[in-house]
Structure formats: structure tokens, C-alpha cells
Write a protein that holds these residues in place. Structure first.
Motif, short mmCIF file in Angstrom:
data_model
loop_
_atom_site.label_atom_id
_atom_site.label_comp_id
_atom_site.label_asym_id
_atom_site.label_seq_id
_atom_site.Cartn_x
_atom_site.Cartn_y
_atom_site.Cartn_z
N PRO A 59 -24.95 -25.74 -13.42
CA PRO A 59 -24.54 -24.79 -13.08
C PRO A 59 -23.48 -23.91 -12.30
CG PRO A 59 -26.21 -25.81 -11.73
CD PRO A 59 -25.36 -26.07 -12.72
N ALA A 60 -22.66 -25.05 -11.53
CA ALA A 60 -20.92 -24.71 -11.05
C ALA A 60 -20.14 -25.68 -11.27
CB ALA A 60 -21.53 -25.22 -9.64
N GLY A 61 -19.02 -25.50 -11.65
CA GLY A 61 -17.87 -26.45 -11.90
C GLY A 61 -16.67 -25.70 -11.98
N ASN A 62 -15.84 -26.51 -12.55
CA ASN A 62 -14.38 -26.01 -11.93
C ASN A 62 -13.77 -26.60 -13.13
OD1 ASN A 62 -14.45 -28.24 -9.94
ND2 ASN A 62 -12.85 -27.93 -9.64
N GLN A 63 -11.97 -25.72 -13.15
CA GLN A 63 -11.21 -26.38 -14.29
C GLN A 63 -9.87 -26.99 -13.35
OE1 GLN A 63 -10.49 -25.09 -17.55
NE2 GLN A 63 -12.69 -25.26 -18.90
N ALA A 86 16.12 -17.93 -26.94
CA ALA A 86 15.45 -17.31 -26.21
C ALA A 86 13.69 -18.69 -25.57
CB ALA A 86 14.51 -16.45 -25.31
N TYR A 87 13.65 -19.94 -25.26
CA TYR A 87 11.89 -20.66 -25.67
C TYR A 87 11.95 -20.45 -24.12
CZ TYR A 87 9.99 -24.76 -25.24
OH TYR A 87 8.34 -26.09 -24.76
N PHE A 88 10.37 -21.07 -24.29
CA PHE A 88 9.43 -20.68 -23.21
C PHE A 88 7.99 -20.83 -23.91
CE2 PHE A 88 8.61 -16.25 -24.57
CZ PHE A 88 7.44 -16.33 -24.11
N ARG A 89 7.51 -22.24 -22.43
CA ARG A 89 6.68 -22.59 -22.82
C ARG A 89 5.39 -21.97 -21.66
NH1 ARG A 89 5.33 -28.86 -22.42
NH2 ARG A 89 6.55 -28.90 -24.18
N SER A 90 4.10 -21.25 -22.31
CA SER A 90 3.26 -20.29 -21.46
C SER A 90 1.91 -21.50 -21.67
CB SER A 90 3.63 -19.03 -21.83
OG SER A 90 3.20 -18.67 -23.96
N LEU A 91 0.91 -20.07 -21.03
CA LEU A 91 -0.49 -20.63 -20.82
C LEU A 91 -1.39 -19.69 -21.18
CD1 LEU A 91 -2.14 -21.69 -18.10
CD2 LEU A 91 0.24 -20.82 -17.69
N ASN A 92 -2.67 -19.96 -21.45
CA ASN A 92 -3.84 -18.28 -21.28
C ASN A 92 -4.81 -19.28 -21.07
OD1 ASN A 92 -6.00 -17.29 -23.37
ND2 ASN A 92 -4.53 -15.52 -22.12
N ARG A 93 -5.47 -18.91 -19.57
CA ARG A 93 -6.47 -19.21 -19.24
C ARG A 93 -7.30 -18.51 -19.40
NH1 ARG A 93 -2.59 -18.49 -14.64
NH2 ARG A 93 -2.08 -20.28 -13.95
N PRO A 94 -8.99 -19.36 -19.56
CA PRO A 94 -9.75 -19.13 -20.10
C PRO A 94 -10.56 -17.60 -18.95
CG PRO A 94 -10.90 -21.06 -20.02
CD PRO A 94 -8.83 -20.93 -20.00
N GLY A 95 -11.49 -16.97 -19.74
CA GLY A 95 -11.76 -15.70 -18.72
C GLY A 95 -12.62 -16.25 -18.00
N PHE A 96 -13.06 -15.13 -16.91
CA PHE A 96 -13.55 -15.86 -15.62
C PHE A 96 -15.28 -16.10 -15.99
CE2 PHE A 96 -10.35 -13.06 -13.41
CZ PHE A 96 -10.19 -14.35 -13.07
N PHE A 97 -15.92 -15.52 -16.89
CA PHE A 97 -17.24 -14.80 -17.51
C PHE A 97 -17.37 -16.18 -18.59
CE2 PHE A 97 -20.26 -14.31 -20.52
CZ PHE A 97 -21.20 -14.38 -20.22
N GLU A 98 -16.39 -16.56 -19.19
CA GLU A 98 -15.78 -17.52 -20.47
C GLU A 98 -16.22 -18.94 -19.92
OE1 GLU A 98 -13.68 -15.29 -23.68
OE2 GLU A 98 -12.14 -16.90 -22.03
N ILE A 99 -16.21 -19.28 -19.26
CA ILE A 99 -16.81 -21.03 -19.07
C ILE A 99 -17.90 -21.17 -17.91
CG2 ILE A 99 -14.57 -21.52 -18.77
CD1 ILE A 99 -14.59 -22.49 -15.77
N VAL A 100 -18.75 -19.94 -17.75
CA VAL A 100 -20.29 -19.88 -16.86
C VAL A 100 -20.94 -19.90 -18.12
CG1 VAL A 100 -21.51 -18.26 -15.81
CG2 VAL A 100 -19.57 -18.11 -15.54
N THR A 127 -3.48 -24.74 -11.10
CA THR A 127 -4.92 -23.79 -11.43
C THR A 127 -5.79 -24.63 -10.85
OG1 THR A 127 -3.54 -22.41 -12.93
CG2 THR A 127 -5.92 -22.16 -12.55
N ASN A 128 -6.69 -23.99 -10.22
CA ASN A 128 -8.37 -24.72 -10.00
C ASN A 128 -9.27 -23.18 -9.93
OD1 ASN A 128 -10.62 -25.76 -9.18
ND2 ASN A 128 -10.00 -26.69 -7.13
N GLN A 129 -9.38 -23.60 -11.23
CA GLN A 129 -10.97 -22.53 -11.32
C GLN A 129 -11.45 -22.85 -11.40
OE1 GLN A 129 -9.74 -20.45 -15.73
NE2 GLN A 129 -11.50 -19.49 -15.22
N GLY A 130 -13.08 -22.05 -10.29
CA GLY A 130 -14.05 -22.48 -10.41
C GLY A 130 -15.42 -21.14 -10.74
N TYR A 131 -16.39 -21.60 -10.73
CA TYR A 131 -17.63 -21.01 -10.71
C TYR A 131 -18.81 -20.99 -10.47
CZ TYR A 131 -19.87 -23.71 -14.53
OH TYR A 131 -20.24 -24.61 -15.47
#
Length: 916
Positions: A622-626, A650-664, A607-611
Motif C-alpha cells: 500500500p506504500a512504496g517508493n522507487q 548530437a547524442y544524448f541519453r535520457s530517461l522517462n519516469r513512470p506516471g504517479f498513478f502508474e505505480i500505485v 530520483t526518489n518517487q513514492g506513493y
């Protein structure tokens, strides 16, 4: 309404007993063993005929002794004749197995093959045969249910509760106690973007339920599924092309009891400007009052606003069944209302429970225009190659007015007389939400190699143009309300778009390893998401406030306003661009050894998440990415205990990414709080475990009992916190909070008794998370200070108890279908407070809905639906009582401080349907 309930009660409870001999029996599919519904059974030598019920059963009562021939027939099965002898007071039982007709002699057999996608039998078979832990709601069940949207349909699934919109309808799904942020939504297996301007979750009330073949809820993941689901995945499976020409059309009208009782308030949205003056004329333009439409300031009342619901689907297969075409559309124009009493609070001293500062009485009027369109074309070259193109477009227009009076509980408030300072608040708002998805998909087989691919374009859009709010000051004296002066008006524009371009590829090779057939799969996806968000707000003050004394305003066009910020407030955190590039690859194996079926493997997601803030206001970043990469293993086991019994693990590993505004890293002033982003917010990682016992005794009944456990590292929750530099200022933000745990039990039960059926489920969920809270104490000197303490509580949105019960009645012979659906959702936290023991809870509530349909022989039917029969209010409260609140209106319950109470009342719908 009383007549409808009495009629349904008679249908469900009437039992006819036989005093003479009878002939009973069951009809099953010879190949699958599942009971067949709607099979005609004729008793020759008599005038008696009947149709099999929900469990495949039939019965002839009061049969005289003798020799008879039963003729059992169905369009898609071979007709069968069977002799039966009846002695005096004898009650023989006949078991019949029908085989399907040869497709060469009856082309209509293709109809059954395709229409089964929406049947109850298919839903149960999918649950039994699937690799994952899942639940399915069939299209047939949706059609006869009281539900008009996917959001309301999904509440019938075990482990699912709803977060409701301001009109009382369902909007977002909470799966297994995990907030809506922990789930994602698919259309035909393809992830779709969200129209929300901050977050990822998709509002399920956008989707008319009649466009579906079925609704699937996955509760465990396999490596070929995207990994960002902790609660589960919602898959909306759209209608497919039938085997022959088919038409399904309906039209209905009805009303909301709240609108009938209270009336409906609207505004003129026809001349609203979609763009703010800043967008229309440029950044250097100074706006004047003439640049703003007056329709949002002028309210109109009407006493009756009827609802309209209509739908049409047409489909057929051509060219010797090689080409399939389906077109489906739905339109819903509904008027709803609600009344709300809201008590804002403030933490002013060492008291654990906040002090109520005012009481706001609000009246909502809301019109929703919901339209959905779905089209699919598929072409079968041969048994090895198939290609399809489908398009889905969902559109929701929401027009809402909110009128309120706020009574301020200050030194001016006198409980004995009710005298107080008042604030009149009005808001007119239009929300325009859209989701579009286009997918070109191919299925190919080259010997032992299978290839599946998809090319996808998806877009989501949200517009809120010229959102207008007005505040007026007033006074209540001697039980009379007067307006003294206008204080402020705000005109706000919000808009955001999401555009996704994605590609999917899946390869499966079948090989024999150690004498066992093994499917080896590999594949992945790439998605490029581009998001744009815009926010602009204009502030107005009255030109001559002192000239407005003792006037009663319904239309605010009589007030002369001055623009305080002629260029607007576009420089804020909600004016930003965001992007997210996701690439994933997986390897998966599947095999069956004796009675054990195993599916496992690993998925890797990068994942490359930026704002980028377009108007930074001194923010350090003012700009950044994860950028991060996650390895997500999973294993699904299914063991066949007996022919119709499974046990799953069943077993599974999963994730939850931040929302888009949440990292601004900026703040935005909202109506009730200031919201701020957190650029250091981390993704959450979860380890998920499932164990479920499954019993499918006859492919229509079922019993599912399962347990689940989730461990979530760095769970994301929103809370109200104090500013580190200015403790008196608070803001609403997302944070990571250690490790959370969530576990529970689910039980599903379906049983049919001839014409009567029961669907019931119950879910127990327990979760815990420890977060830092503020507490106010006095030190040795008596000075008030704030300290931090840890508090353990349930996860936001998690209800300990959820239950559903549906009573079904189906009389195929006489064309009756009826359903009474009751759902219970237990108490849950709806807002996490900054202060200890001060979280806002929603009370547990029961909702009851009903639907009835009567079919006629000419392909027509009439149906009726009624919702929220009990008019259960939504009540928000804080546990505990502050003595200062005890004498205020609406308060006084033991150990409880009421924060909000909303009523929605009942809705009714009556319509006609045509099916060919």
C-alpha cells in the motif's frame, strides 16, 4: 467562407507583369546580413513609394527613363539615399545595407532590440546559433496564424503530431513518434507540473498562444537541461518588456458550425458542490439525495452560442531602461460540439477481429473558458547584474454534456426492422484545471565567472466535482424509441494537486585552454514535488423504476433516486498521496575551434518517487517508493560548412519516469475499462542520435534536413491485459516491453518571394516494439483456450508520415497578412489491445485552417480565422473484418472494422486588433 477563400486565392496567386522599365532591389541589415521587412522606399521626383516584402525586396514598375534618388528609411535604421539611373527598358537592381541608428540619438532603438524576441528573424537566428537541435515558432508567426492555443501552434513544427480532445482541438504533443509521456514542458526554461491526476504530461490547450514571444521545441538535450525527455522538450517563452510603451489588444467573436447546426446542450453548474458529502460532513456521514445538487440533472438547449476571444498586453521600460514591466492576459469563451458513433467490441472466439456488441451514437456539447495571465518585472542594475520576477497563471474551465443512445446487438436486434434493446446515457461534467508558476531569477557576471540562479514555486490543480452520469433502459420497436426504466446514476468527485518547490543554479567560467576559449559550466537543481489525489463515487438507483415506462426524459429531476453507498466509494486506488524528490548535478564544456563548435558533458539525476494509498484494499504494497540514479552523457557538435551552412551531430541519453498513478498497486473502474497500477514498473532509458544539415541563405529562408535514431530500453506503454487470477477480467495498465527503436527523417523548408512565402515540413518516422499479446485457439478436444504470442508493431501514437504546408501572403505597404495552413497526420495506433492483430488505429487525416488580417494606419486591424475547413472526421478502426460485423450499420468497408467516427465541423472567428 467561400468569399474568404476566393479573396485569399487572389492574394496568393495574382502576379502583375511590367511592360516598361522597372527598378528592383533588396534591403539588408548591414551587421547581420538579414533581409529587412517593412522598410519604406521612396522614389524621389515621383509619387511612387513602396515597402520591402518578406525577403527584403522592393520594386517600382513602369518607370520612365531618367535619373532618380531612392530614399530608404526605417524607424530603427539610418536613412539612406542612393542615386539610380534608368535607361529605356532598363531594369536596374539595387542592393542596400542599412545600419542601426545610434542608441544615444534615438532611444527607440531599444524597441527593436526587445521586440526582436518575437520576430521571424530571431526565430531563424536561434535555430542557427543554438547548441541543440531545435525548431522555433516566432510570436509574429503565431499572431497571424489560425491558432488560438499552444497545442494548435505546435502542430506546425516538423515531427510533431497532436492528440486531440473530445472537441477536436489539439491537446497533447507527440514529438518524433514518441507519445506525450516522453516529453516535458517549460515556461521560460522552468519545468511546470501537470494537472493530470495520473500522469506527468501537460495539456498544451491550457495556454493561450497570444501570451507568447515564441515557442521553442528542443529535439536534443545538453547537460544543463533536465534529462527526462526522449521525444523532446516544449519551451513556452512568454512576452518580455518592450523598449517603449506598447499596447496590444484584441477582441473577436465567432461560432462553431456544429453548434449552429445541432444546437448546444448545457446544464446548470452554478449550484454544484465542490466537495462531496464525505468531504463536507466527515467520513461517518450517510449521504441522502438532498446532499446532491440538481443542476447536473437538468439540461437546457440553445440554438446559437457565440464565441468570445479577447486579449491585452501592456509593457514598457522605465528608469532609463533599467526597469522593465510587462502585463498580459487572455480570455477565451468558446462553444464546441461533436457527433460520435462508437462500436464497443468483444473477443468471443478464435476470430482475430473482435465482434461488435453494440453501437453508441453520442452528441457532445462543450464550453471552454480559458484564461491566462502573465506578468514579469526585470531590473538591470548594470551590464553585469540583472534580476527578474515572473508569474504565470493558466486556467481552463470545461463544461461538457454528452448524450448517447446505445443499440445492443444481441438476440433482440433485428437488422431488417432495426428493433433492438436500447440504453440511453447522459453525462454532465465540469473540469477545472489550473497551472501557476512563480520564478525569481538572477543573472550575474563577476569577471570571467557567470552565475545564474532561479527560485521556483509551481502548482497544478485539477478538479472534477459532481461528475454525473445516468443510464436508462429503452426499446426500439417499429422504428419508435421508448424508455422503459432507469437503471443507474453515478455522482463522482475527483481532485488532485501538485506543488513543486525547486531551486536552480548554473555557474560558467570562461578560460583559455591551448589558445582556445572554453566555457566550463557546472550546476544543478533540487525539486520537491508533493502530490495529493482524491476520488469518491456515489451510486444511485431509482426508487420506483417501474413507474417510468413510456416517459421521455430531458430533465432527470423527475426521477426519484436512492443512494446505494451513502458513505461513498472513497476507498480506491485514486485516493493517494505521492511525492518525488529530484536532485541533479552536471558538468559541461563548450568551445569553438575553427569552424567546429562542441558542447558536451554529463548530467547525474537522482530520483526518489513514492506513493501512499490512503485506503488500501488488501494490496500487498500500500506504500512504496522507487529510488534510482541515472548518468546521462551528451555531446552536441556543430560544424560550419560555409558562412550560412551548418551540419550538426548530437547524442544524448535520457530517461522517462513512470506516471504517479502508474505505480500505485490498485484498480479503479472507469467508464470503458478498469485501470490498474503497476508497482514494478521501471523507468525507460533511451540513447538518442541526431544528424542535421542546415542552410540559412539570408537569415529568413532556411532548409533543414535531418535524421534521428532512438533506442529505448524498457519503454513504457499502456495496454489492456487479462487478470492473472481471473482471465475473464481485463484491466488497462502500464508495462515495460523489452527494447524499442524509433528512427526517421525530418525536412524543413522556408522560402519568401517578395510578398509570398512558403513554409513546409515533412517527417518520416518508423518505430518497432515487440509485446506479448493474447490469442484464442481451440485445442485437440475443441476447447477454447488463450495462449500468449509475441507481436511486433509501431509505438503507441506514432504516425509514419507527418507533413505541414503553409502559404503566406504579406503586403506591408497595404497592411495585408494571410496564411493558409494544411497539415497531414498519418495512421497511428491509439489503443493497444490485449489480443493479437486487434489494436485500434486512427486513420490518417488532413486539417486545413486559414487566417487573414488587414492593418490600417490608425494602429487598428481586423482579422479573421477559420479552422477545420475540410471537416475531416476522426476515425478509429481495427484492421480486418469479422463476418459477424458485416451487416451492422456503418460497417462493411474492406478489411476494416470501424470502432469510432467523430465529426467536429468548422469554426469561424472575426475580430479587431489595436497595436501601439
Amino acid at each position: 467562407m467561400k468569399t474568404i477563400l476566393q479573396t485569399l486565392l487572389c492574394l496568393l496567386l495574382s502576379i502583375i507583369t511590367a511592360n516598361a522599365a522597372s527598378i528592383k532591389g533588396h534591403v539588408y541589415d548591414q551587421k547581420s546580413g538579414e533581409p529587412l521587412v517593412g522598410v519604406t522606399v521612396v522614389l524621389e521626383q515621383t509619387t511612387l513609394a513602396t515597402v520591402t516584402g518578406l525577403d527584403g525586396s522592393f520594386e517600382f514598375k513602369k518607370v520612365n527613363p531618367g535619373q532618380f534618388v531612392l530614399v530608404i528609411s526605417h524607424l530603427t535604421y539610418k536613412t539612406l539615399k542612393q542615386s539610380v539611373t534608368v535607361a529605356d527598358k532598363d531594369n536596374p537592381h539595387i542592393t542596400v545595407y542599412l545600419s542601426e541608428r545610434n542608441s544615444k540619438s534615438l532611444s527607440e532603438v531599444v524597441i527593436a532590440a526587445n521586440s526582436k524576441a518575437s520576430s521571424e528573424k530571431t526565430a531563424r537566428k536561434l535555430e542557427q546559433k543554438s547548441m541543440q537541435v531545435m525548431n522555433v515558432v516566432s510570436g509574429a508567426a503565431i499572431e497571424v496564424s489560425p491558432d488560438l492555443t499552444v497545442a494548435n501552434v505546435i502542430q506546425r513544427v516538423s515531427g510533431v503530431s497532436l492528440e486531440r480532445s473530445s472537441n477536436g482541438d489539439g491537446q497533447y504533443a507527440i514529438l518524433r513518434g514518441m507519445d506525450k509521456r516522453y516529453n516535458y514542458t517549460l515556461i521560460n526554461g522552468i519545468k511546470i507540473p501537470s494537472p493530470d491526476n495520473k500522469y506527468r504530461y501537460v495539456p498544451l490547450d491550457l495556454f493561450p498562444s497570444e501570451l507568447l514571444d515564441r515557442l521553442e521545441v528542443y529535439k536534443s538535450l545538453t547537460p544543463n537541461m533536465e534529462g527526462d525527455a526522449v521525444g523532446g522538450v516544449v519551451n513556452i517563452v512568454m512576452k518580455d518588456a518592450p523598449g517603449r510603451f506598447s499596447v496590444n489588444a484584441n477582441v473577436a467573436t465567432g461560432y462553431s458550425q456544429m453548434v449552429l447546426d445541432k444546437g448546444f446542450t448545457s446544464f446548470d453548474a452554478g449550484n454544484m458542490h465542490s466537495k462531496s458529502p464525505y468531504e463536507a460532513h466527515g467520513k461517518n456521514y450517510n449521504a441522502t439525495p438532498a446532499d446532491f445538487a440538481t443542476g447536473t440533472l437538468h439540461y437546457k438547449n440553445k440554438n446559437f452560442a457565440p464565441n468570445l476571444v479577447a486579449g491585452l498586453s501592456i509593457g514598457q521600460r522605465f528608469l532609463d531602461n533599467k526597469l522593465g514591466v510587462i502585463l498580459a492576459g487572455s480570455y477565451q469563451n468558446t462553444f464546441r460540439g461533436s457527433t460520435s458513433t462508437f462500436y464497443p467490441t468483444s473477443q468471443v472466439d478464435t476470430q482475430k477481429v473482435s465482434v461488435i456488441t453494440s453501437m453508441q451514437q453520442r452528441q457532445y456539447s462543450e464550453q471552454q473558458q480559458r484564461s491566462g495571465f502573465h506578468g514579469k518585472v526585470d531590473y538591470v542594475f548594470n551590464e553585469h547584474h540583472k534580476i527578474s520576477l515572473y508569474n504565470a497563471y493558466m486556467h481552463l474551465l470545461n463544461f461538457q454534456t454528452r448524450e448517447g443512445i446505445s443499440t445492443n446487438f444481441s438476440s433482440d436486434y433485428k437488422p431488417a426492422t432495426g428493433d433492438a434493446q436500447l440504453t440511453y446515457q447522459s453525462r454532465s461534467r465540469k473540469i477545472n484545471q489550473q497551472i501557476y508558476n512563480a520564478t525569481l531569477h538572477g543573472d550575474h557576471k563577476f569577471g570571467k565567472l557567470k552565475l545564474q540562479w532561479s527560485a521556483v514555486f509551481s502548482a497544478a490543480k485539477n478538479e472534477v466535482p459532481d461528475n454525473t452520469t445516468i443510464s436508462l433502459n429503452g426499446i426500439r420497436q417499429n422504428n419508435r424509441d421508448t424508455m422503459t426504466t432507469a437503471t443507474e446514476s453515478n455522482r463522482r468527485w475527483e481532485r488532485n494537486t501538485d506543488n513543486d518547490i525547486a531551486g536552480y543554479l548554473d555557474l560558467t567560467y570562461t578560460a583559455k585552454i591551448a589558445g582556445t576559449k572554453v566555457d566550463l559550466s557546472a550546476g544543478g537543481l533540487y525539486r520537491d514535488k508533493q502530490r495529493s489525489s482524491f476520488f469518491n463515487n456515489y451510486v444511485f438507483y431509482p426508487s420506483t423504476p417501474n413507474a417510468l415506462y413510456n416517459k421521455d426524459f430531458f430533465s432527470y429531476t423527475g426521477i426519484t433516486w436512492d443512494v446505494q453507498n451513502p458513505k461513498g466509494a472513497v476507498a480506491n486506488a485514486l485516493t493517494y498521496d505521492a511525492s518525488e524528490k529530484t536532485s541533479a548535478g552536471y558538468g559541461m564544456f563548450k568551445f569553438k575551434a575553427a569552424d567546429l563548435e562542441v558542447t558536451g558533458g554529463v548530467r547525474v539525476e537522482h530520483t526518489n518517487q513514492g506513493y501512499s494509498m490512503l485506503f488500501p484494499l488488501g494490496e500487498k504494497r500500500p506504500a512504496g517508493n522507487q529510488v534510482y540514479t541515472d548518468v546521462l552523457p551528451s555531446l552536441n557538435l556543430k560544424y560550419e560548412l560555409a558562412e550560412h551552412q551548418n551540419i550538426r551531430g548530437a547524442y544524448f541519453r535520457s530517461l522517462n519516469r513512470p506516471g504517479f498513478f502508474e505505480i500505485v498497486p490498485g484498480s479503479v473502474v472507469q467508464e470503458d475499462y478498469t485501470e490498474r497500477g503497476n508497482p514494478d514498473l521501471k523507468r525507460a532509458i533511451a540513447n538518442n542520435f541526431d544528424l542535421r544539415y542546415e542552410l540559412f541563405p539570408n537569415h529568413s529562408d532556411q532548409l533543414l534536413i535531418g535524421v534521428f535514431y532512438k533506442q529505448i530500453k524498457d519503454p513504457i506503454e499502456n495496454t489492456i491485459v487479462a487478470d492473472s487470477t481471473r482471465p475473464q477480467d481485463q484491466y488497462y495498465t502500464a508495462g515495460n516491453f523489452g527494447t524499442a527503436r524509433n528512427y526517421g527523417l525530418e525536412a524543413d523548408y522556408i522560402k519568401f518571394f517578395s510578398n509570398i512565402g512558403i513554409k513546409a515540413n515533412y517527417t518520416y518516422t518508423h518505430s518497432s516494439i515487440t509485446t506479448s499479446k493474447s490469442a484464442r485457439i481451440r485445442d485437440e478436444k475443441g476447447d477454447l483456450k488463450t495462449i500468449a504470442v509475441d507481436q511486433t508493431r509501431p509505438l503507441y501514437g506514432q504516425s509514419e508520415h507527418i507533413a505541414n504546408l503553409s502559404l503566406l501572403y504579406k503586403d506591408t505597404q497595404h497592411g495585408w497578412d494571410a496564411q493558409l495552413a494544411v497539415g497531414y497526420t498519418g495512421p497511428r495506433i491509439v489503443t493497444v489491445s490485449q489480443f493479437v492483430d486487434n489494436d485500434l488505429w486512427q486513420k490518417g487525416f488532413i486539417q486545413m485552417d486559414i487566417s487573414v488580417e488587414k492593418r490600417f494606419r490608425n494602429h487598428f486591424s481586423i482579422f479573421a480565422k477559420a479552422g477545420n475547413l475540410l471537416n475531416t472526421p476522426a476515425e478509429i478502426f481495427i484492421k480486418g473484418v469479422n463476418p459477424e460485423n458485416a451487416e451492422l450499420p456503418g460497417q462493411g468497408k474492406a478489411n476494416e472494422t470501424l470502432i469510432r467516427k467523430e465529426y467536429y465541423k468548422q469554426t469561424y472567428l472575426l475580430g479587431v486588433r489595436y497595436k501601439l
